[in-house]
Design a protein around this motif. Structure first.
Motif, PDB file in Angstrom:
ATOM      1  N   CYS A 204     -36.171  -5.444-134.508  1.00 19.92           N
ATOM      2  CA  CYS A 204     -35.149  -5.914-135.460  1.00 19.92           C
ATOM      3  C   CYS A 204     -34.566  -4.750-136.252  1.00 19.92           C
ATOM      4  N   SER A 205     -35.413  -3.780-136.607  1.00 15.76           N
ATOM      5  CA  SER A 205     -34.846  -2.650-137.358  1.00 15.76           C
ATOM      6  C   SER A 205     -33.985  -1.788-136.429  1.00 15.76           C
ATOM      7  N   ASP A 206     -34.392  -1.699-135.165  1.00 18.37           N
ATOM      8  CA  ASP A 206     -33.591  -0.973-134.167  1.00 18.37           C
ATOM      9  C   ASP A 206     -32.225  -1.648-133.961  1.00 18.37           C
ATOM     10  N   ILE A 207     -32.230  -2.988-133.934  1.00 19.25           N
ATOM     11  CA  ILE A 207     -30.976  -3.737-133.735  1.00 19.25           C
ATOM     12  C   ILE A 207     -30.020  -3.467-134.898  1.00 19.25           C
ATOM     13  N   ALA A 208     -30.573  -3.439-136.117  1.00 26.89           N
ATOM     14  CA  ALA A 208     -29.716  -3.156-137.283  1.00 26.89           C
ATOM     15  C   ALA A 208     -29.081  -1.771-137.137  1.00 26.89           C
ATOM     16  N   ASP A 209     -29.894  -0.780-136.726  1.00 26.77           N
ATOM     17  CA  ASP A 209     -29.369   0.585-136.524  1.00 26.77           C
ATOM     18  C   ASP A 209     -28.276   0.599-135.454  1.00 26.77           C
ATOM     19  N   LEU A 210     -28.532  -0.164-134.396  1.00 25.41           N
ATOM     20  CA  LEU A 210     -27.617  -0.171-133.248  1.00 25.41           C
ATOM     21  C   LEU A 210     -26.234  -0.705-133.633  1.00 25.41           C
ATOM     22  N   PHE A 211     -26.219  -1.847-134.318  1.00 22.15           N
ATOM     23  CA  PHE A 211     -24.921  -2.434-134.712  1.00 22.15           C
ATOM     24  C   PHE A 211     -24.196  -1.539-135.721  1.00 22.15           C
ATOM     25  N   LYS A 212     -24.987  -0.897-136.593  1.00 21.16           N
ATOM     26  CA  LYS A 212     -24.353   0.003-137.572  1.00 21.16           C
ATOM     27  C   LYS A 212     -23.681   1.172-136.828  1.00 21.16           C
ATOM     28  N   GLU A 240     -36.084 -17.224-133.672  1.00 20.76           N
ATOM     29  CA  GLU A 240     -35.146 -17.344-134.805  1.00 20.76           C
ATOM     30  C   GLU A 240     -35.043 -16.011-135.547  1.00 20.76           C
ATOM     31  N   LYS A 241     -36.176 -15.346-135.671  1.00 21.23           N
ATOM     32  CA  LYS A 241     -36.170 -14.038-136.361  1.00 21.23           C
ATOM     33  C   LYS A 241     -35.249 -13.052-135.605  1.00 21.23           C
ATOM     34  N   LEU A 242     -35.410 -13.023-134.287  1.00 21.92           N
ATOM     35  CA  LEU A 242     -34.608 -12.104-133.473  1.00 21.92           C
ATOM     36  C   LEU A 242     -33.114 -12.450-133.560  1.00 21.92           C
ATOM     37  N   LEU A 243     -32.806 -13.750-133.353  1.00 23.44           N
ATOM     38  CA  LEU A 243     -31.398 -14.146-133.317  1.00 23.44           C
ATOM     39  C   LEU A 243     -30.740 -14.012-134.684  1.00 23.44           C
ATOM     40  N   SER A 244     -31.512 -14.287-135.755  1.00 24.29           N
ATOM     41  CA  SER A 244     -30.893 -14.159-137.078  1.00 24.29           C
ATOM     42  C   SER A 244     -30.633 -12.684-137.391  1.00 24.29           C
ATOM     43  N   ARG A 245     -31.491 -11.783-136.905  1.00 24.79           N
ATOM     44  CA  ARG A 245     -31.251 -10.356-137.110  1.00 24.79           C
ATOM     45  C   ARG A 245     -29.985  -9.914-136.368  1.00 24.79           C
ATOM     46  N   ILE A 246     -29.833 -10.418-135.142  1.00 30.05           N
ATOM     47  CA  ILE A 246     -28.622 -10.063-134.371  1.00 30.05           C
ATOM     48  C   ILE A 246     -27.377 -10.575-135.118  1.00 30.05           C
ATOM     49  N   GLU A 261     -19.107 -13.302-124.956  1.00 27.01           N
ATOM     50  CA  GLU A 261     -20.270 -13.849-124.237  1.00 27.01           C
ATOM     51  C   GLU A 261     -21.554 -13.417-124.954  1.00 27.01           C
ATOM     52  N   PHE A 262     -22.497 -14.351-125.069  1.00 22.28           N
ATOM     53  CA  PHE A 262     -23.803 -14.039-125.666  1.00 22.28           C
ATOM     54  C   PHE A 262     -24.849 -14.678-124.739  1.00 22.28           C
ATOM     55  N   THR A 263     -25.508 -13.832-123.959  1.00 20.72           N
ATOM     56  CA  THR A 263     -26.456 -14.336-122.954  1.00 20.72           C
ATOM     57  C   THR A 263     -27.895 -14.155-123.427  1.00 20.72           C
ATOM     58  N   MET A 264     -28.697 -15.162-123.207  1.00 19.01           N
ATOM     59  CA  MET A 264     -30.141 -14.984-123.363  1.00 19.01           C
ATOM     60  C   MET A 264     -30.764 -15.364-122.013  1.00 19.01           C
ATOM     61  N   GLU A 265     -31.329 -14.351-121.356  1.00 20.22           N
ATOM     62  CA  GLU A 265     -31.893 -14.609-120.038  1.00 20.22           C
ATOM     63  C   GLU A 265     -33.230 -15.312-120.224  1.00 20.22           C
ATOM     64  N   ALA A 266     -33.167 -16.626-120.454  1.00 18.53           N
ATOM     65  CA  ALA A 266     -34.418 -17.333-120.739  1.00 18.53           C
ATOM     66  C   ALA A 266     -35.435 -17.050-119.639  1.00 18.53           C
ATOM     67  N   GLY A 284     -25.291 -19.127-131.482  1.00 12.96           N
ATOM     68  CA  GLY A 284     -24.111 -18.717-130.707  1.00 12.96           C
ATOM     69  C   GLY A 284     -24.387 -18.271-129.285  1.00 12.96           C
ATOM     70  N   VAL A 285     -25.633 -18.455-128.786  1.00 11.37           N
ATOM     71  CA  VAL A 285     -25.880 -18.103-127.379  1.00 11.37           C
ATOM     72  C   VAL A 285     -24.990 -18.984-126.503  1.00 11.37           C
ATOM     73  N   SER A 286     -24.239 -18.353-125.593  1.00  9.23           N
ATOM     74  CA  SER A 286     -23.276 -19.122-124.793  1.00  9.23           C
ATOM     75  C   SER A 286     -23.677 -19.193-123.316  1.00  9.23           C
ATOM     76  N   ARG A 287     -24.718 -18.423-122.946  1.00  9.86           N
ATOM     77  CA  ARG A 287     -25.093 -18.375-121.518  1.00  9.86           C
ATOM     78  C   ARG A 287     -26.591 -18.143-121.419  1.00  9.86           C
ATOM     79  N   ILE A 288     -27.261 -18.961-120.615  1.00  8.84           N
ATOM     80  CA  ILE A 288     -28.688 -18.718-120.367  1.00  8.84           C
ATOM     81  C   ILE A 288     -28.955 -18.782-118.867  1.00  8.84           C
ATOM     82  N   SER A 289     -30.116 -18.245-118.520  1.00  9.78           N
ATOM     83  CA  SER A 289     -30.517 -18.242-117.128  1.00  9.78           C
ATOM     84  C   SER A 289     -31.835 -19.013-117.010  1.00  9.78           C
TER      85      SER A 289
END
Ligand code: SF4
Length: 498
Positions: A204-212, A240-246, A261-266, A284-289
């Protein structure tokens, strides 16, 4: 196999050709270490009439077969002519020795559609591009046509705007159990799965860095892909923790205003629940597998998938009621224990569910998988070819079109992996990633960030790759000791995109 070359052809190229006929073959330097009795001799020479002649002799124990080919140097540059002549003569000798005709001919690359794209850009139509591929690479007609169709579909999805954008990949390299054919670094034991909470914190901290970073580079995100492993191995709270961070990172950086597109490869049906998919849909996931690989319980047991066909149907029903727009179903052709009839039944049953996406892979055996180690499969079986052929016919007759494709080493029968979709529902991330349309910024163990520049006047792009630590444990250790590798990317990114 011992390879002897008299001419300018590269040894690596001959090795690649040899692997199509003799999967898993090794190439020792010393003849005394050659345990399989295979010897290949390639001789090429120029003629007075501006031609290049190549001959290949293949010896396997007592048997010896040869192939001969002549190519005009008026038609091709000398490097291409060398490759075609040596490739053609190798195919002839190999076919006589093994009875196999590799369907892609001498086309050995991962992305055959790229060649078709170049031809379409030169003004060829689909048929002309397919004919040119068949002629140059000795590719069988249906394969060349497939590459051209995929290239045409991709061209509709790639615009100048998509080249300016980027995509985001987030890796969850954990699975509930290990499938017998898998060689991915995914953690599966109870002890390693207990690292998930700590992994999520760091991710989650990596994701925050990435979007910044993406925001600071002034880029917009076209697609997000959460891949695995098995992302739905996370419990609802973790998901929920992961998706809310994204979601939070996307909002605060302002880079997802035009996301498409927002995919989660279930992935594994045994991890999919209504609660998890409800959370995914809300964020907001729009595509799953949902990936059964086969709808044959006996084959599922042989390949070590810890779920049944009924589990798949339950998971699919849950997915179809979740409000998530696009569902992809992954299948594998040529699985050990499968038959043509059973694969046909799998394809027919999946088509009757009418998902928007179906991806058909060819069974591929990696070195570290149980099948390779125990030699429990036939790499040259014609089964995969028959299954692939059936899937192509059935899917195209049922309204699906091929839109992305790639090849892997060690696939049974040298076939390919193809994504099909109902037109308008293509998996965009797959195309952006496979065709190197734009940069992919990645977070998580074993993920790869790829910087892709805009094309220059000749259409060439510069590409640089940055690897995250392979295993979750290494990823956590590095984070503890020296901080986020994503933050360290900043300097390289600023230099690359300046
Ligand atoms: S679900 Fe995929 S990544 Fe996980 S063990 Fe099976 S094949 Fe490997």
């Amino acid at each position: 196999m011992i390879i002897r070359i008299n001419g300018n052809i590269k040894k690596y190229y001959v090795e690649t050709l040899a692997m199509m006929f003799f999967p898993g073959v090794r190439f020792p330097e010393n003849e005394s270490d050659n345990t399989d009795g295979l010897i290949c001799t390639v001789v090429s020479e120029r003629g007075d009439d501006n031609t290049l002649t190549s001959s290949v002799e293949l010896v396997s124990g007592e048997r010896k077969e040869t192939g001969l080919s002549r190519v005009s140097l008026d038609e091709y540059d000398s490097e291409t002519a060398e490759k075609i002549a040596a490739g053609d003569s190798f195919l002839k000798a190999g076919e006589k020795l093994t009875g196999i005709r590799p369907p892609w001919g001498i086309l050995t690359g991962v992305r055959p559609a790229k060649i078709a794209t170049e031809l379409l850009e030169k003004g060829y139509d689909v048929k002309e591009a397919a004919d040119a591929i068949s002629r140059t690479y000795l590719t069988l007609g249906p394969k060349a046509e497939l590459a051209s169709k995929v290239a045409l579909a991709e061209r509709k999805l790639i615009t100048d705007q998509t080249r300016e954008e980027c995509s985001v990949y987030i890796g969850i390299p954990f699975c509930p159990t290990r499938c017998a054919y898998c060689s991915f670094v995914s953690y599966t034991s109870k002890k390693l799965l207990s690292l998930i909470p700590e992994y999520l914190e760091v991710l989650c901290s990596d994701i925050a860095d990435l979007f910044k970073l993406i925001g600071d580079l002034g880029k917009n995100v076209a697609s997000i892909y959460i891949g695995g492993g098995t992302p739905t191995v996370l419990d609802p709270h973790q998901l929920e923790k992961l998706l809310s961070r994204i979601s939070l990172s996307a909002k605060s950086s302002g880079v997802c205003e035009n996301i498409r597109e927002f995919t989660m490869e279930a992935g594994r049906p045994d991890t999919i629940t209504g609660e998890k998919l409800k959370i995914a849909s809300e964020y907001g996931v729009s595509r799953i597998s949902v990936n059964p690989q086969t709808l044959n319980d006996d084959v599922l047991k042989i390949i070590g998938r810890a779920h049944s066909v009924d589990d798949f149907y339950r998971a699919y029903e849950t997915a179809s009621k979740s409000g998530i727009n696009d569902i992809n179903i992954d299948l594998i052709a040529g699985l050990p224990g499968d038959s043509e009839e059973s694969f046909r039944n799998t394809v027919d049953s999946v088509v009757s569910l009418a998902p928007t996406n179906i991806t058909v892979h060819t069974f591929s055996v990696k070195k570290s998988s149980v099948f390779r180690m125990e030699e429990r499969y036939d790499a040259l079986s014609p089964l995969a070819g028959k299954c692939i052929e059936y899937s192509q016919q059935k899917l195209q007759c049922s309204g699906y079109e091929p839109y992305y494709m790639y090849r892997q080493k060690n696939t049974v029968g040298n076939h390919e992996n193809v994504g099909y979709s109902i037109p308008g529902h293509e998996g965009l991330y797959n195309v952006y990633m496979m065709e190197e349309v734009h940069s992919i910024f990645s977070a998580g163990a074993s993920s790869v960030t790829k910087f892709v520049s805009l094309p220059d006047e000749e259409g060439n792009v510069r590409i640089e790759r940055f690897f995250q630590p392979k295993y979750p444990y290494e990823y956590l250790e590095e984070h503890k000791e020296t901080g986020s590798r994503t933050e360290k990317l900043r300097k390289e990114a600023l230099a690359f995109f300046s």
